[in-house]
Design a protein around this motif. Structure first.
Motif, short mmCIF file in Angstrom:
data_model
loop_
_atom_site.label_atom_id
_atom_site.label_comp_id
_atom_site.label_asym_id
_atom_site.label_seq_id
_atom_site.Cartn_x
_atom_site.Cartn_y
_atom_site.Cartn_z
N TYR A 159 -2.90 1.82 -4.39
CA TYR A 159 -2.84 3.27 -4.15
C TYR A 159 -4.02 3.64 -3.26
O TYR A 159 -5.18 3.49 -3.67
CB TYR A 159 -2.88 4.06 -5.45
CG TYR A 159 -3.10 5.55 -5.17
CD1 TYR A 159 -2.22 6.25 -4.36
CD2 TYR A 159 -4.20 6.23 -5.68
CE1 TYR A 159 -2.43 7.59 -4.04
CE2 TYR A 159 -4.41 7.58 -5.39
CZ TYR A 159 -3.52 8.24 -4.57
OH TYR A 159 -3.74 9.56 -4.26
N GLU A 160 -3.72 4.08 -2.05
CA GLU A 160 -4.77 4.44 -1.10
C GLU A 160 -4.47 5.82 -0.52
O GLU A 160 -3.70 5.94 0.44
CB GLU A 160 -4.81 3.42 0.04
CG GLU A 160 -5.09 2.00 -0.41
CD GLU A 160 -5.73 1.18 0.71
OE1 GLU A 160 -6.80 0.65 0.47
OE2 GLU A 160 -5.17 1.12 1.81
N PRO A 161 -5.07 6.86 -1.11
CA PRO A 161 -4.87 8.19 -0.53
C PRO A 161 -5.39 8.19 0.91
O PRO A 161 -6.53 7.79 1.15
CB PRO A 161 -5.69 9.11 -1.44
CG PRO A 161 -6.56 8.23 -2.28
CD PRO A 161 -6.00 6.85 -2.24
N VAL A 162 -4.54 8.58 1.84
CA VAL A 162 -4.90 8.44 3.26
C VAL A 162 -6.18 9.21 3.59
O VAL A 162 -7.01 8.75 4.38
CB VAL A 162 -3.72 8.92 4.15
CG1 VAL A 162 -4.06 8.79 5.63
CG2 VAL A 162 -2.46 8.13 3.84
N TRP A 163 -6.37 10.34 2.93
CA TRP A 163 -7.55 11.18 3.19
C TRP A 163 -8.84 10.53 2.69
O TRP A 163 -9.94 11.02 3.01
CB TRP A 163 -7.36 12.57 2.55
CG TRP A 163 -6.88 12.50 1.13
CD1 TRP A 163 -5.59 12.47 0.71
CD2 TRP A 163 -7.68 12.39 -0.05
NE1 TRP A 163 -5.52 12.35 -0.66
CE2 TRP A 163 -6.79 12.33 -1.14
CE3 TRP A 163 -9.06 12.37 -0.29
CZ2 TRP A 163 -7.25 12.21 -2.46
CZ3 TRP A 163 -9.51 12.27 -1.60
CH2 TRP A 163 -8.60 12.19 -2.67
N ALA A 164 -8.74 9.46 1.94
CA ALA A 164 -9.94 8.81 1.39
C ALA A 164 -10.29 7.52 2.13
O ALA A 164 -11.31 6.91 1.86
CB ALA A 164 -9.74 8.51 -0.09
N CYS B 28 0.83 -1.21 0.00
CA CYS B 28 0.00 0.00 0.00
C CYS B 28 0.86 1.26 0.00
O CYS B 28 1.85 1.34 0.75
CB CYS B 28 -0.89 0.04 1.23
SG CYS B 28 -1.96 -1.38 1.40
N VAL B 29 0.48 2.21 -0.81
CA VAL B 29 1.14 3.51 -0.84
C VAL B 29 0.05 4.58 -0.86
O VAL B 29 -1.07 4.31 -1.28
CB VAL B 29 2.07 3.67 -2.07
CG1 VAL B 29 3.17 2.62 -2.08
CG2 VAL B 29 1.28 3.63 -3.39
N GLY B 30 0.39 5.76 -0.41
CA GLY B 30 -0.61 6.83 -0.46
C GLY B 30 -0.18 8.04 0.34
O GLY B 30 0.54 7.91 1.33
N GLU B 31 -0.65 9.19 -0.09
CA GLU B 31 -0.26 10.45 0.54
C GLU B 31 -1.33 10.93 1.52
O GLU B 31 -2.50 10.63 1.36
CB GLU B 31 -0.02 11.52 -0.53
CG GLU B 31 -1.26 12.22 -1.07
CD GLU B 31 -2.16 11.35 -1.94
OE1 GLU B 31 -1.84 10.18 -2.17
OE2 GLU B 31 -3.23 11.83 -2.36
N THR B 32 -0.91 11.69 2.52
CA THR B 32 -1.87 12.32 3.43
C THR B 32 -2.40 13.58 2.75
O THR B 32 -1.84 14.05 1.74
CB THR B 32 -1.21 12.74 4.76
OG1 THR B 32 -0.20 13.72 4.47
CG2 THR B 32 -0.57 11.56 5.48
N LEU B 33 -3.46 14.13 3.32
CA LEU B 33 -4.04 15.37 2.75
C LEU B 33 -3.00 16.49 2.80
O LEU B 33 -2.83 17.26 1.84
CB LEU B 33 -5.29 15.75 3.54
CG LEU B 33 -6.10 16.91 2.96
CD1 LEU B 33 -6.52 16.61 1.52
CD2 LEU B 33 -7.34 17.18 3.82
N GLU B 34 -2.28 16.55 3.90
CA GLU B 34 -1.27 17.60 4.07
C GLU B 34 -0.18 17.47 2.99
O GLU B 34 0.23 18.47 2.38
CB GLU B 34 -0.66 17.47 5.45
CG GLU B 34 0.04 18.72 5.90
CD GLU B 34 0.77 18.50 7.23
OE1 GLU B 34 0.68 17.41 7.82
OE2 GLU B 34 1.45 19.46 7.64
N GLU B 35 0.27 16.25 2.76
CA GLU B 35 1.30 16.04 1.73
C GLU B 35 0.77 16.44 0.36
O GLU B 35 1.46 17.07 -0.43
CB GLU B 35 1.74 14.57 1.74
CG GLU B 35 2.60 14.22 2.95
CD GLU B 35 2.71 12.72 3.24
OE1 GLU B 35 3.60 12.35 4.02
OE2 GLU B 35 1.91 11.92 2.71
N LEU C 86 2.78 14.94 -3.29
CA LEU C 86 2.20 13.64 -3.65
C LEU C 86 3.21 12.74 -4.36
O LEU C 86 3.47 11.61 -3.95
CB LEU C 86 0.96 13.88 -4.53
CG LEU C 86 0.10 12.66 -4.89
CD1 LEU C 86 -1.33 13.10 -5.16
CD2 LEU C 86 0.61 11.90 -6.07
N GLU C 87 3.80 13.24 -5.43
CA GLU C 87 4.69 12.38 -6.23
C GLU C 87 5.94 11.98 -5.45
O GLU C 87 6.42 10.85 -5.55
CB GLU C 87 5.05 13.07 -7.55
CG GLU C 87 3.83 13.20 -8.46
CD GLU C 87 4.17 13.48 -9.91
OE1 GLU C 87 5.36 13.74 -10.22
OE2 GLU C 87 3.24 13.44 -10.74
#
Ligand code: PEP
Length: 249
Positions: A165-170, A125-132, A138-139
């Motif tokens: 791909y799991e965006p943390v904010w989602a 799993c990979v993914g960015e936080t909203l802040e990032e 993001l990249e």
């Protein structure tokens, strides 16, 4: 025709009896499903669910594992123990492991290599936080998580890896990345994999989307070129929602 990889992550939910009941219903209602399917119950229910899924078209997954084969590691569960129970896939680097339990890239990489060495498939799993994301990182974050997570993984072992791909904010928020947005990030993941392993390996790599996938949004997400499946949390806890997700077409 593309075969999608639809996986359910049950997290810290379900007693053994509840897990057996859900797994039995999924086994019966998904027996005609053509997609690749996996469910990951909590450790305590793996053995019982393994008896339900054995011989079915549903793979048994684990939500995590320790970075060592055995030894003095209180509270950890080893790859050998998982294999003993019939587990064939392990989810590693989930954002809840990264952000709540402080798992860093090197630790996740050690687990990835150990799982592959023992023939388990890995969902990385990979993914960015909203802040990032808001800071334009993001990249950078996704690249680092992929490069470090796959460090030392031989090209031949890459066949055992699926990226999620799991965006943390989602995750668990009800907010979903738009299909276009998710597809753009998936294409970026593929680009990074191509830089590491070549174009052919990158095209072969299944990339799941995760983050509030539901029966209502799954088809639009799966219609995107770079989306090859879904890692489903909340909606995997009930057959009423997981069955239509797995049977989205
Ligand atoms: C997850 O935990 O991997 C996940 C995507 O959760 P949810 O579907 O509930 O957002």
């Amino acid at each position: 025709m593309k075969r999608y990889f639809i996986a359910g992550n049950w997290k810290m939910h379900k007693t053994v009896a509840e897990a057996v009941s859900l797994a039995s219903e999924l086994r019966d209602r998904l027996s005609d499903c053509r997609e690749k399917l996996m469910i990951a119950p909590p450790f305590t229910a793996l053995q019982a669910v393994s008896e339900v899924t054995r011989g079915s078209n549903i793979l048994l997954g684990a939500q995590n594992m320790g970075p060592e084969e055995s030894g003095a590691h209180t509270g950890e569960v080893s790859v050998l123990m998982l294999k003993d129970l019939g587990v064939s896939v392990v989810i590693l680097g989930h954002s809840e492991r990264r952000h709540t339990y402080g798992e860093h890239d090197a630790l996740i990489n050690a687990k990835v290599r150990l799982a592959l060495k023992h023939g388990l498939e890995v969902i990385l799993c990979v993914g960015e936080t909203l802040e990032e994301r808001e800071h334009g990182a993001l990249e950078t974050v996704i690249r680092r998580q992929l490069v470090e997570g796959l460090r030392g993984v031989e090209p031949s072992a890459l066949l055992g890896v699926t990226v999620a791909y799991e965006p943390v904010w989602a995750i668990g928020t009800g907010k979903t990345a738009t299909p276009e947005d998710a597809d753009t990030v998936h294409a970026f993941c593929r680009k990074v994999v191509a830089e590491l392993y070549g174009q052919e390996a990158a095209l072969r790599m299944p990339i799941q989307y995760g983050g509030s996938v539901k029966p209502e949004n799954v088809a639009a997400l799966m219609a995107k070129q770079n989306i090859d499946g879904a890692l489903v949390g909340g909606a995997s806890l009930k057959a009423e929602s997981f069955v239509p997700i797995a049977k989205f077409r």
